[in-house]
Design an enzyme around this catalytic site. Structure first.
Site, mmCIF file in Angstrom:
data_model
loop_
_atom_site.group_PDB
_atom_site.id
_atom_site.type_symbol
_atom_site.label_atom_id
_atom_site.label_comp_id
_atom_site.label_asym_id
_atom_site.label_seq_id
_atom_site.Cartn_x
_atom_site.Cartn_y
_atom_site.Cartn_z
ATOM 1 N N SER A 87 21.982 74.043 59.299
ATOM 2 C CA SER A 87 22.147 74.818 58.304
ATOM 3 C C SER A 87 21.988 73.084 57.423
ATOM 4 O O SER A 87 20.891 72.636 57.518
ATOM 5 C CB SER A 87 23.727 74.984 57.297
ATOM 6 O OG SER A 87 23.795 75.181 55.776
ATOM 7 N N HIS A 196 25.598 79.674 52.075
ATOM 8 C CA HIS A 196 24.087 80.878 51.958
ATOM 9 C C HIS A 196 24.826 82.033 51.899
ATOM 10 O O HIS A 196 24.306 83.083 52.171
ATOM 11 C CB HIS A 196 24.364 80.344 53.870
ATOM 12 C CG HIS A 196 23.183 79.312 54.464
ATOM 13 N ND1 HIS A 196 22.657 79.444 54.194
ATOM 14 C CD2 HIS A 196 24.454 78.217 54.551
ATOM 15 C CE1 HIS A 196 22.528 77.805 54.564
ATOM 16 N NE2 HIS A 196 23.983 77.349 54.962
#
Length: 311
Positions: A87, A196
């Site tokens: 990420s 996300h």
């Protein structure tokens, strides 16, 4: 020995991260000082837990610490042939690969963190780790809960750990579904909201604008992306899409193993990525070396392992 650098994501931060390296390594201090305008980085990392645990500041703090560690390793001749990040860690991976300057990376991670915090604060949402349940069943669990709101997979981390993300009611229902489908556990994560996920779509345009303002350079080595698990030429589009798309960390590590990487050095606070890589390697019957550099002790240990292996 084919070395990959693996970069930690948000959630790994802790008060005091980087302090040991700062006191023992001039190479680390060089980068830390460059990021430490008005002593803000030192305050966040060493003194202010509230700021460090807020998305707005956690992201650029982790990026800065990670890049300092990269400089420590490079000064010892320990350099990667490829990079991947979890990420937020993908921004450190691109920084390591020379895609942009240290200060541009700070700007990007500050902007990303602020956008994510400001957007998520408008929602009632969260994330949960699902243990020991297949991806298809987890996806089904989310689909069957989606009538209550947005819920989807956020992270494909390892064979036995997938993270889901979404609005509160839908997330709770999806967690319940996962348990009914046979998951060993469904654990609510201590995060500020549904990263996300589609809840961040409204932040994409501003992130894309920030990404286009960077003076992008040709990377010196491949960066395996979260969106596909593979390398891409369209870095701006990939990082923009990453904001709302699942992190395919497992797929990226598997692709790196297929490409011959056999030594993985996790860079940044804690060892979350290392535990995922170990499980991925076991599932794929791969023998790999896994190290990490967080503090100075782990730096010395990793240095001994890598330089001993190269001898």
């Amino acid at each position: 020995m084919k070395i990959a650098f693996v970069f930690a994501g948000q959630g790994a931060q802790y008060i005091g991260m980087g302090k040991d390296n700062l006191e023992n390594s001039l190479s680390f201090k060089e980068v830390f000082d460059a990021c430490n305008e008005n002593n803000e980085l030192a305050t966040i990392c060493f003194e202010d837990a509230d700021r460090l645990n807020a998305t707005r500041d956690a992201q650029w703090a982790i990026y800065s610490i990670s890049m300092g560690i990269v400089n420590m390793l490079k000064q010892e001749g320990i350099v990667p042939e490829g990079c991947i990040g979890l990420s937020l860690g993908e921004y450190s991976a691109y920084g390591c690969a020379g895609a942009y300057s240290i200060n541009e990376g700070v700007m990007l991670t500050k902007k990303r963190g602020a956008l994510m915090q400001d957007t998520i604060e408008k929602t009632t949402s969260g994330m949960a780790a699902i243990l020991a349940l297949s991806a298809d069943k987890i996806e089904q669990a989310c689909l069957e809960a989606s009538n209550l709101g947005i819920v989807s997979v956020a992270n494909y981390n390892a064979p036995d750990q997938i993270v889901i993300t979404g609005e509160e009611l839908a997330l709770e229902k999806a967690m319940q579904n996962c348990i009914e489908f046979g998951a060993r556990r469904a654990i609510k994560l201590q995060v500020s909201g549904a990263f996300h996920s589609a809840l961040l779509i409204s932040a994409q345009a501003d992130l894309n604008k920030a990404l286009t303002q960077v003076n992008w350079q040709e990377t010196t080595l491949p960066v395996y992306t979260n969106c596909t698990g593979d390398v891409t030429e369209d870095r701006i589009d990939s990082l923009t899409q990453q904001l709302v798309s699942p992190v395919r960390f497992q797929k990226g590590i598997e692709k790196m193993m297929m490409d011959g990487f056999d030594t993985f050095i996790e860079i940044g606070p804690k060892t979350t990525c290392s535990s995922f890589i170990k499980k991925i390697a076991q599932a794929n019957n791969k023998e790999v070396t896994i190290c990490n550099v967080d503090d100075y002790k782990s730096f010395i240990k990793t240095k001994e392992i890598i330089q001993g292996g190269q001898a």
